[in-house]
Scaffold this motif. Structure first.
Motif, PDB file in Angstrom:
ATOM      1  N   ASP A 111      18.863  -3.371  24.967  1.00  0.00           N
ATOM      2  CA  ASP A 111      19.311  -4.448  25.839  1.00  0.00           C
ATOM      3  C   ASP A 111      20.370  -3.931  26.817  1.00  0.00           C
ATOM      4  OD1 ASP A 111      21.320  -3.998  24.041  1.00  0.00           O
ATOM      5  OD2 ASP A 111      21.544  -6.072  23.390  1.00  0.00           O
ATOM      6  N   ALA A 112      20.898  -4.854  27.641  1.00  0.00           N
ATOM      7  CA  ALA A 112      21.867  -4.461  28.678  1.00  0.00           C
ATOM      8  C   ALA A 112      23.109  -3.827  28.081  1.00  0.00           C
ATOM      9  CB  ALA A 112      22.236  -5.685  29.520  1.00  0.00           C
ATOM     10  N   LEU A 113      23.614  -4.388  26.970  1.00  0.00           N
ATOM     11  CA  LEU A 113      24.824  -3.841  26.354  1.00  0.00           C
ATOM     12  C   LEU A 113      24.573  -2.450  25.796  1.00  0.00           C
ATOM     13  CD1 LEU A 113      27.769  -4.242  25.498  1.00  0.00           C
ATOM     14  CD2 LEU A 113      26.925  -5.260  23.371  1.00  0.00           C
ATOM     15  N   GLY A 114      23.429  -2.254  25.154  1.00  0.00           N
ATOM     16  CA  GLY A 114      23.097  -0.939  24.613  1.00  0.00           C
ATOM     17  C   GLY A 114      23.016   0.119  25.704  1.00  0.00           C
ATOM     18  N   LYS A 115      22.431  -0.250  26.839  1.00  0.00           N
ATOM     19  CA  LYS A 115      22.344   0.684  27.969  1.00  0.00           C
ATOM     20  C   LYS A 115      23.726   0.975  28.549  1.00  0.00           C
ATOM     21  CE  LYS A 115      17.607  -0.629  29.115  1.00  0.00           C
ATOM     22  NZ  LYS A 115      16.704  -1.299  30.082  1.00  0.00           N
ATOM     23  N   LEU A 116      24.581  -0.053  28.574  1.00  0.00           N
ATOM     24  CA  LEU A 116      25.945   0.151  29.066  1.00  0.00           C
ATOM     25  C   LEU A 116      26.710   1.112  28.171  1.00  0.00           C
ATOM     26  CD1 LEU A 116      28.183  -0.728  31.103  1.00  0.00           C
ATOM     27  CD2 LEU A 116      28.828  -2.476  29.424  1.00  0.00           C
ATOM     28  N   MET A 117      26.584   0.938  26.853  1.00  0.00           N
ATOM     29  CA  MET A 117      27.273   1.829  25.922  1.00  0.00           C
ATOM     30  C   MET A 117      26.719   3.252  26.021  1.00  0.00           C
ATOM     31  SD  MET A 117      29.757   0.224  24.587  1.00  0.00           S
ATOM     32  CE  MET A 117      29.881  -0.452  26.270  1.00  0.00           C
ATOM     33  N   HIS A 118      25.426   3.375  26.294  1.00  0.00           N
ATOM     34  CA  HIS A 118      24.860   4.702  26.537  1.00  0.00           C
ATOM     35  C   HIS A 118      25.521   5.337  27.751  1.00  0.00           C
ATOM     36  CE1 HIS A 118      22.118   7.307  28.858  1.00  0.00           C
ATOM     37  NE2 HIS A 118      21.776   7.797  27.679  1.00  0.00           N
ATOM     38  N   ASP A 119      25.673   4.543  28.834  1.00  0.00           N
ATOM     39  CA  ASP A 119      26.284   5.067  30.059  1.00  0.00           C
ATOM     40  C   ASP A 119      27.740   5.448  29.850  1.00  0.00           C
ATOM     41  OD1 ASP A 119      23.871   4.618  31.215  1.00  0.00           O
ATOM     42  OD2 ASP A 119      24.553   3.101  32.650  1.00  0.00           O
ATOM     43  N   PHE A 120      28.435   4.730  28.965  1.00  0.00           N
ATOM     44  CA  PHE A 120      29.827   5.047  28.670  1.00  0.00           C
ATOM     45  C   PHE A 120      29.949   6.328  27.849  1.00  0.00           C
ATOM     46  CE2 PHE A 120      31.325   1.228  30.475  1.00  0.00           C
ATOM     47  CZ  PHE A 120      32.710   1.243  30.474  1.00  0.00           C
ATOM     48  N   SER A 121      28.858   6.742  27.212  1.00  0.00           N
ATOM     49  CA  SER A 121      28.927   7.863  26.266  1.00  0.00           C
ATOM     50  C   SER A 121      28.393   9.179  26.814  1.00  0.00           C
ATOM     51  CB  SER A 121      28.146   7.508  24.986  1.00  0.00           C
ATOM     52  OG  SER A 121      28.669   6.339  24.389  1.00  0.00           O
ATOM     53  N   THR A 122      27.786   9.157  27.984  1.00  0.00           N
ATOM     54  CA  THR A 122      27.214  10.395  28.523  1.00  0.00           C
ATOM     55  C   THR A 122      28.062  10.949  29.663  1.00  0.00           C
ATOM     56  OG1 THR A 122      25.259  11.408  29.547  1.00  0.00           O
ATOM     57  CG2 THR A 122      25.690   9.101  30.092  1.00  0.00           C
ATOM     58  N   PRO A 123      28.222  12.265  29.727  1.00  0.00           N
ATOM     59  CA  PRO A 123      28.949  12.872  30.848  1.00  0.00           C
ATOM     60  C   PRO A 123      28.055  13.104  32.065  1.00  0.00           C
ATOM     61  CG  PRO A 123      28.382  14.556  29.257  1.00  0.00           C
ATOM     62  CD  PRO A 123      27.896  13.259  28.684  1.00  0.00           C
ATOM     63  N   ASN A 124      26.742  12.887  31.897  1.00  0.00           N
ATOM     64  CA  ASN A 124      25.758  13.216  32.927  1.00  0.00           C
ATOM     65  C   ASN A 124      25.337  11.963  33.692  1.00  0.00           C
ATOM     66  OD1 ASN A 124      23.694  14.184  34.504  1.00  0.00           O
ATOM     67  ND2 ASN A 124      22.573  15.160  32.828  1.00  0.00           N
ATOM     68  N   ALA A 125      25.701  11.893  34.973  1.00  0.00           N
ATOM     69  CA  ALA A 125      25.351  10.723  35.786  1.00  0.00           C
ATOM     70  C   ALA A 125      23.844  10.530  35.894  1.00  0.00           C
ATOM     71  CB  ALA A 125      25.966  10.865  37.182  1.00  0.00           C
ATOM     72  N   LEU A 183      29.198  -7.458  29.289  1.00  0.00           N
ATOM     73  CA  LEU A 183      29.946  -7.686  28.055  1.00  0.00           C
ATOM     74  C   LEU A 183      29.887  -9.143  27.620  1.00  0.00           C
ATOM     75  CD1 LEU A 183      33.132  -5.515  28.726  1.00  0.00           C
ATOM     76  CD2 LEU A 183      31.194  -4.958  27.248  1.00  0.00           C
ATOM     77  N   LEU A 184      29.925 -10.072  28.583  1.00  0.00           N
ATOM     78  CA  LEU A 184      29.920 -11.496  28.257  1.00  0.00           C
ATOM     79  C   LEU A 184      28.533 -12.121  28.357  1.00  0.00           C
ATOM     80  CD1 LEU A 184      33.210 -12.759  29.968  1.00  0.00           C
ATOM     81  CD2 LEU A 184      32.869 -11.846  27.667  1.00  0.00           C
ATOM     82  N   ASN A 185      27.556 -11.304  28.751  1.00  0.00           N
ATOM     83  CA  ASN A 185      26.177 -11.790  28.901  1.00  0.00           C
ATOM     84  C   ASN A 185      26.127 -12.986  29.863  1.00  0.00           C
ATOM     85  OD1 ASN A 185      23.393 -11.843  28.490  1.00  0.00           O
ATOM     86  ND2 ASN A 185      23.541 -13.208  26.717  1.00  0.00           N
ATOM     87  N   ARG A 186      26.729 -12.799  31.033  1.00  0.00           N
ATOM     88  CA  ARG A 186      26.783 -13.849  32.042  1.00  0.00           C
ATOM     89  C   ARG A 186      26.411 -13.290  33.413  1.00  0.00           C
ATOM     90  NH1 ARG A 186      32.385 -16.937  32.061  1.00  0.00           N
ATOM     91  NH2 ARG A 186      31.393 -17.671  33.995  1.00  0.00           N
ATOM     92  N   ASN A 187      25.560 -14.003  34.118  1.00  0.00           N
ATOM     93  CA  ASN A 187      25.165 -13.573  35.451  1.00  0.00           C
ATOM     94  C   ASN A 187      25.840 -14.383  36.551  1.00  0.00           C
ATOM     95  OD1 ASN A 187      23.347 -11.523  34.609  1.00  0.00           O
ATOM     96  ND2 ASN A 187      21.800 -13.084  34.158  1.00  0.00           N
ATOM     97  N   ASP A 188      26.638 -15.388  36.150  1.00  0.00           N
ATOM     98  CA  ASP A 188      27.233 -16.293  37.126  1.00  0.00           C
ATOM     99  C   ASP A 188      28.694 -15.974  37.408  1.00  0.00           C
ATOM    100  OD1 ASP A 188      28.083 -16.944  34.580  1.00  0.00           O
ATOM    101  OD2 ASP A 188      28.181 -19.096  34.968  1.00  0.00           O
ATOM    102  N   LEU A 189      29.136 -14.801  37.019  1.00  0.00           N
ATOM    103  CA  LEU A 189      30.553 -14.468  37.083  1.00  0.00           C
ATOM    104  C   LEU A 189      30.842 -13.623  38.321  1.00  0.00           C
ATOM    105  CD1 LEU A 189      32.611 -13.540  33.987  1.00  0.00           C
ATOM    106  CD2 LEU A 189      32.832 -12.127  36.013  1.00  0.00           C
ATOM    107  N   THR A 190      31.875 -14.000  39.070  1.00  0.00           N
ATOM    108  CA  THR A 190      32.253 -13.254  40.269  1.00  0.00           C
ATOM    109  C   THR A 190      33.698 -12.795  40.158  1.00  0.00           C
ATOM    110  OG1 THR A 190      30.753 -14.591  41.619  1.00  0.00           O
ATOM    111  CG2 THR A 190      32.450 -13.328  42.779  1.00  0.00           C
ATOM    112  N   VAL A 191      33.898 -11.487  40.181  1.00  0.00           N
ATOM    113  CA  VAL A 191      35.239 -10.906  40.077  1.00  0.00           C
ATOM    114  C   VAL A 191      35.850 -10.801  41.469  1.00  0.00           C
ATOM    115  CG1 VAL A 191      36.511  -8.785  39.518  1.00  0.00           C
ATOM    116  CG2 VAL A 191      34.794  -9.672  37.936  1.00  0.00           C
TER     117      VAL A 191
END
Length: 280
Positions: free
Chosen positions: A178-192, A46-54
């Protein structure tokens, strides 16, 4: 045929689990709850950052208010720099208004500072709404809220008012490569099996296919069903009470009582009583 956990779960609940997507509260709640890696993946994209650690992640975090409305936050996280994140998964556009965000910020901030701590101790905060639809209709993948003053900096750009709160909306209809588009695709499908991100796909598969996971998901689905039923009942009660109050007001007006008197008797606002008076 050996009996399994699936035999003891309501078929309607199993059907609901089968159709769930990450954009749905029930699945989002179990997938991201306590999972710092899944939440880290989400925030990094979401933030387009690879240096973030939760370092911390929870779902359905209740913030209580003794003097007014409490809130329940979908995803709450914190990184190694103590930056806080509130991510809301919202299917209906109606619940994503600016004043809701204002209230979320107020509730989060009020639960952050300890007694007598300086206001400068407030951490940076990100409030991110992932919406199923394009709320603003401009086909942008992300919408950022920028707070500015009515003066410009030395480059002629509006001077930013930096209160440390970053607000953004995510367009769930965005399906770029891009990464965000793929993420939104994953949020929208019921099929893993159709998902791009294996970290998310594995968890979705667990809660939809594994006996233990389905059992856990079924409890969440049933809890949400109970909550929706209770909310619908409460709404019906409120609507019924409102209708009765309006009918009583109309009867009182027919008896030539003043709008002020009718307002006191029925509990309706004077403005509402005057509105009803015009309809007589």
């Amino acid at each position: 045929m050996a009996e399994t956990v699936f035999n003891n779960i309501n078929p309607a609940t199993l059907e609901r689990i089968k159709k769930l997507r990450l954009i749905d509260d029930e699945l989002m709640t179990v997938v991201f709850s306590g999972d710092t890696k899944a939440t880290e993946l989400l925030i990094r994209i979401l933030l387009n950052r690879n240096d973030l650690t939760v370092t911390k992640s929870m779902t359905q975090d209740q913030k209580y208010n003794l003097f007014g409305r409490s809130v329940r936050l979908d995803i709450v996280a914190e990184d190694i720099f103590k930056t806080e994140y509130n991510i809301e998964i919202q299917r209906a556009d109606k619940g994503a208004g600016a004043k809701r965000i204002r209230y979320h910020q107020a509730m989060i901030d009020s639960h952050t500072l300890k007694r007598k701590e300086d206001f400068d101790m407030l951490p940076n905060l990100y409030i991110i709404f992932i919406l199923e639809h394009d709320l603003f209709g401009k086909d942008e993948p992300l919408y950022f809220v920028n707070k500015t003053l009515n003066i410009n900096d030395e480059d002629g750009n509006p001077l930013l008012f930096n209160d440390g709160c970053n607000i953004m909306y995510v367009n769930g209809e965005y399906k770029g490569e891009d990464a965000l588009g793929k993420l939104m695709h994953d949020f929208s499908t019921p099929n893993a099996d159709e998902m791009y991100y294996t970290e998310l796909a594995e968890k979705v598969r667990f809660y939809k296919q594994d006996e233990t996971g389905v059992q856990m998901a079924s409890r969440i689905v049933e809890e949400y069903g109970d909550e929706r039923a209770a909310a619908a009942l409460q709404q019906g009660i409120q609507q019924g009470a409102q209708q009765k109050a309006e009918e009583a007001a109309q009867n009182a007006l027919a008896m030539n009582l003043s709008p002020e008197q009718v307002s006191i008797i029925t509990g309706l606002s004077k403005e509402k009583v005057l509105e009803l008076q015009k309809k007589k």
